[in-house]
Design a protein around this motif. Structure first.
Motif, PDB file in Angstrom:
ATOM      1  N   SER A  54       0.841  -1.197   0.000  1.00  0.00           N
ATOM      2  CA  SER A  54       0.000   0.000   0.000  1.00  0.00           C
ATOM      3  C   SER A  54       0.878   1.251   0.000  1.00  0.00           C
ATOM      4  O   SER A  54       1.836   1.342   0.758  1.00  0.00           O
ATOM      5  N   ALA A  55       0.551   2.205  -0.864  1.00  0.00           N
ATOM      6  CA  ALA A  55       1.308   3.453  -0.913  1.00  0.00           C
ATOM      7  C   ALA A  55       1.100   4.213   0.394  1.00  0.00           C
ATOM      8  O   ALA A  55      -0.030   4.470   0.783  1.00  0.00           O
ATOM      9  N   PRO A  56       2.190   4.570   1.088  1.00  0.00           N
ATOM     10  CA  PRO A  56       2.060   5.144   2.433  1.00  0.00           C
ATOM     11  C   PRO A  56       1.279   6.466   2.470  1.00  0.00           C
ATOM     12  O   PRO A  56       0.561   6.731   3.427  1.00  0.00           O
ATOM     13  N   ASP A  57       1.387   7.261   1.413  1.00  0.00           N
ATOM     14  CA  ASP A  57       0.710   8.560   1.443  1.00  0.00           C
ATOM     15  C   ASP A  57      -0.749   8.461   1.024  1.00  0.00           C
ATOM     16  O   ASP A  57      -1.515   9.388   1.189  1.00  0.00           O
ATOM     17  N   MET A  58      -1.147   7.337   0.449  1.00  0.00           N
ATOM     18  CA  MET A  58      -2.495   7.226  -0.104  1.00  0.00           C
ATOM     19  C   MET A  58      -3.493   6.570   0.837  1.00  0.00           C
ATOM     20  O   MET A  58      -4.644   6.932   0.896  1.00  0.00           O
ATOM     21  N   TRP A  64       1.410  -1.248  11.167  1.00  0.00           N
ATOM     22  CA  TRP A  64       2.845  -1.344  11.468  1.00  0.00           C
ATOM     23  C   TRP A  64       3.134  -2.575  12.334  1.00  0.00           C
ATOM     24  O   TRP A  64       2.245  -3.106  12.998  1.00  0.00           O
ATOM     25  N   ALA A  65       4.399  -2.977  12.315  1.00  0.00           N
ATOM     26  CA  ALA A  65       4.849  -4.094  13.148  1.00  0.00           C
ATOM     27  C   ALA A  65       5.275  -3.578  14.517  1.00  0.00           C
ATOM     28  O   ALA A  65       5.786  -2.466  14.651  1.00  0.00           O
ATOM     29  N   ILE A  66       5.043  -4.400  15.538  1.00  0.00           N
ATOM     30  CA  ILE A  66       5.535  -4.106  16.889  1.00  0.00           C
ATOM     31  C   ILE A  66       6.588  -5.156  17.232  1.00  0.00           C
ATOM     32  O   ILE A  66       6.317  -6.357  17.160  1.00  0.00           O
TER      33      ILE A  66
ATOM     34  N   LEU B  22      -2.412  -1.862  -4.623  1.00  0.00           N
ATOM     35  CA  LEU B  22      -1.453  -1.372  -5.621  1.00  0.00           C
ATOM     36  C   LEU B  22      -2.005  -0.193  -6.417  1.00  0.00           C
ATOM     37  O   LEU B  22      -1.272   0.734  -6.757  1.00  0.00           O
ATOM     38  N   ALA B  23      -3.307  -0.248  -6.731  1.00  0.00           N
ATOM     39  CA  ALA B  23      -3.896   0.784  -7.595  1.00  0.00           C
ATOM     40  C   ALA B  23      -4.137   2.086  -6.838  1.00  0.00           C
ATOM     41  O   ALA B  23      -4.216   3.157  -7.450  1.00  0.00           O
ATOM     42  N   ASN B  24      -4.261   1.993  -5.533  1.00  0.00           N
ATOM     43  CA  ASN B  24      -4.560   3.186  -4.733  1.00  0.00           C
ATOM     44  C   ASN B  24      -3.281   3.991  -4.505  1.00  0.00           C
ATOM     45  O   ASN B  24      -2.774   4.085  -3.394  1.00  0.00           O
ATOM     46  N   GLU B  94       3.731   0.391  -7.654  1.00  0.00           N
ATOM     47  CA  GLU B  94       5.013   1.057  -7.361  1.00  0.00           C
ATOM     48  C   GLU B  94       6.089   0.133  -6.750  1.00  0.00           C
ATOM     49  O   GLU B  94       7.260   0.248  -7.118  1.00  0.00           O
ATOM     50  N   PRO B  95       5.723  -0.781  -5.815  1.00  0.00           N
ATOM     51  CA  PRO B  95       6.796  -1.632  -5.251  1.00  0.00           C
ATOM     52  C   PRO B  95       7.473  -2.509  -6.300  1.00  0.00           C
ATOM     53  O   PRO B  95       8.521  -3.078  -6.031  1.00  0.00           O
ATOM     54  N   TYR B  96       6.871  -2.622  -7.482  1.00  0.00           N
ATOM     55  CA  TYR B  96       7.409  -3.526  -8.511  1.00  0.00           C
ATOM     56  C   TYR B  96       8.014  -2.766  -9.683  1.00  0.00           C
ATOM     57  O   TYR B  96       8.289  -3.349 -10.730  1.00  0.00           O
ATOM     58  N   TRP B  97       8.208  -1.468  -9.538  1.00  0.00           N
ATOM     59  CA  TRP B  97       8.803  -0.677 -10.622  1.00  0.00           C
ATOM     60  C   TRP B  97      10.273  -1.021 -10.790  1.00  0.00           C
ATOM     61  O   TRP B  97      10.924  -1.492  -9.860  1.00  0.00           O
ATOM     62  N   LYS B  98      10.784  -0.705 -11.992  1.00  0.00           N
ATOM     63  CA  LYS B  98      12.224  -0.791 -12.314  1.00  0.00           C
ATOM     64  C   LYS B  98      12.767  -2.213 -12.220  1.00  0.00           C
ATOM     65  O   LYS B  98      13.919  -2.426 -11.871  1.00  0.00           O
TER      66      LYS B  98
END
Lengths: 172, 170
Positions: A54-58, A64-66, B22-24, B94-98
């Motif tokens: 998941s994109a962190p800013d989105m 998170w892990a503890i 991934l899409a978000n 994004e985690p799978y780019w490049k």
């Protein structure tokens, strides 16, 4: 590392957490208190991958892990999410072998503090199923009971606790 | 990377959570059409997956990298007099780019389009700032057909669209 408490380190999850993530998500004693269905190993791996990807800013859900500083072991997960009223909500799940050691209180306090001081939140809430007496005891140390209500998503009765920033900063 | 590391396969409803994660992502959406939702929720993923399940022939596929869903690729077959043409579109999380994943996925769906769907022509439109995607197409023998000047408005700015094509040699 995202933040730390006396005995705990909070960090991003990685694929290396898969075994112990499943020890958490595949344990009915843990999941019944959420309450969510127990995950298979495959479901647990998929779930972990989604959190990592998941994109962190989105995302409006940060998981998170503890880790325990004492034995450097993954002891569970904690999260900031949004409740159905789009309010900030905290959550945590600990592996069963780490219950009854005060870690729940420590992570709840840590999340609240981080939310108010570092994430610029004005209000923090927590939902708990009324059968989860342990977690209710933890939350009542810091938050104030707001309401008891039927949660149609999980088909159970929940309590919602709330705390505003001003009250927290005055107390601690 | 092994050739077997990248595959394309039909999407299943069990991909819903992974697809949404991934899409978000704004960085992914910046390269896509505005008709793709943003933010992208699990319900959006479920809607899209159900749409692809109704396709006949299959036109949209999930891309997997070492078994993990990492993106989506489609050939949208055109209608009427354009029915031997398809537009190719794809995105990688994004985690799978490049990692060179898109190059392999485009190779596979291009082969599918020419061999199985008997298309005559596959084409793509790429926003001027998406150099990575242009390289993916060029690596697969797609040729630049021209630049559609100021054809696109994305994020409230006007952009050129670079058009690529590849023809079925058989």
């Amino acid at each position: 590392m995202i933040f730390e408490t006396d005995r705990l380190t909070i960090r991003l999850l990685t694929k290396e957490d898969a075994d112990l993530y499943f020890d958490l998500m595949g344990n009915p004693n843990v999941m019944n208190l959420v309450p969510r269905p127990v995950m298979s190993r495959e479901e647990s791996n998929k779930h972990l991958l989604c959190v990592i990807n998941s994109a962190p800013d989105m995302t409006n859900k940060k998981v998170w892990a503890i880790d325990s500083k004492i034995d450097n072991e993954f002891i569970g997960i904690c999260a900031f999410l949004k409740n159905d009223d789009h309010e900030n909500e905290i959550g945590y799940r600990l592996r069963e072998k780490f219950w009854k050691k005060g870690y729940g209180t420590e992570i709840a306090r840590g999340l609240i503090d981080y939310g108010f001081k570092n994430m610029n939140m004005d209000l923090i809430t927590a939902d708990v199923i009324t059968t989860n007496l342990g977690s209710m005891k933890i939350l009542e140390k810091f938050l104030i009971l707001d309401k008891e209500f039927f949660n149609p998503n999980d088909n159970c009765t929940d309590r919602r606790y709330k705390l505003d920033k001003e009250t927290w900063l005055k107390r601690f | 990377m092994n050739d077997q590391d990248v595959n394309i396969r039909p999407l299943e409803l069990s991909d819903k959570m992974a697809l949404a994660a991934l899409a978000n992502n704004k960085k992914v959406w910046d390269n896509l059409r505005d008709s793709i939702p943003h933010p992208y929720h699990e319900e959006d993923a479920a809607f899209f997956i159900n749409l692809t399940k109704k396709q006949n022939p299959q036109q949209s596929f999930g891309i997997t990298y070492q078994g993990e869903l990492c993106g989506v690729i489609s050939l949208i077959i055109k209608k009427d007099v354009y029915k031997k043409s398809a537009e190719i579109g794809y995105w990688i999380g994004e985690p799978y780019w490049k990692k060179g994943i898109a190059i392999k996925a485009v190779a596979q769906i291009t082969k599918y389009g020419f061999k199985k769907l008997n298309l005559v022509r596959i084409y793509a439109g790429v926003y001027e700032y998406n150099i990575a995607s242009m390289k993916v197409l060029e690596s697969n023998g797609y040729l630049k057909e021209g630049i559609f000047k100021k054809a696109v408005i994305k994020n409230d700015k006007i952009w050129d669209e670079h058009r690529y094509y590849k023809l079925n040699k058989s």
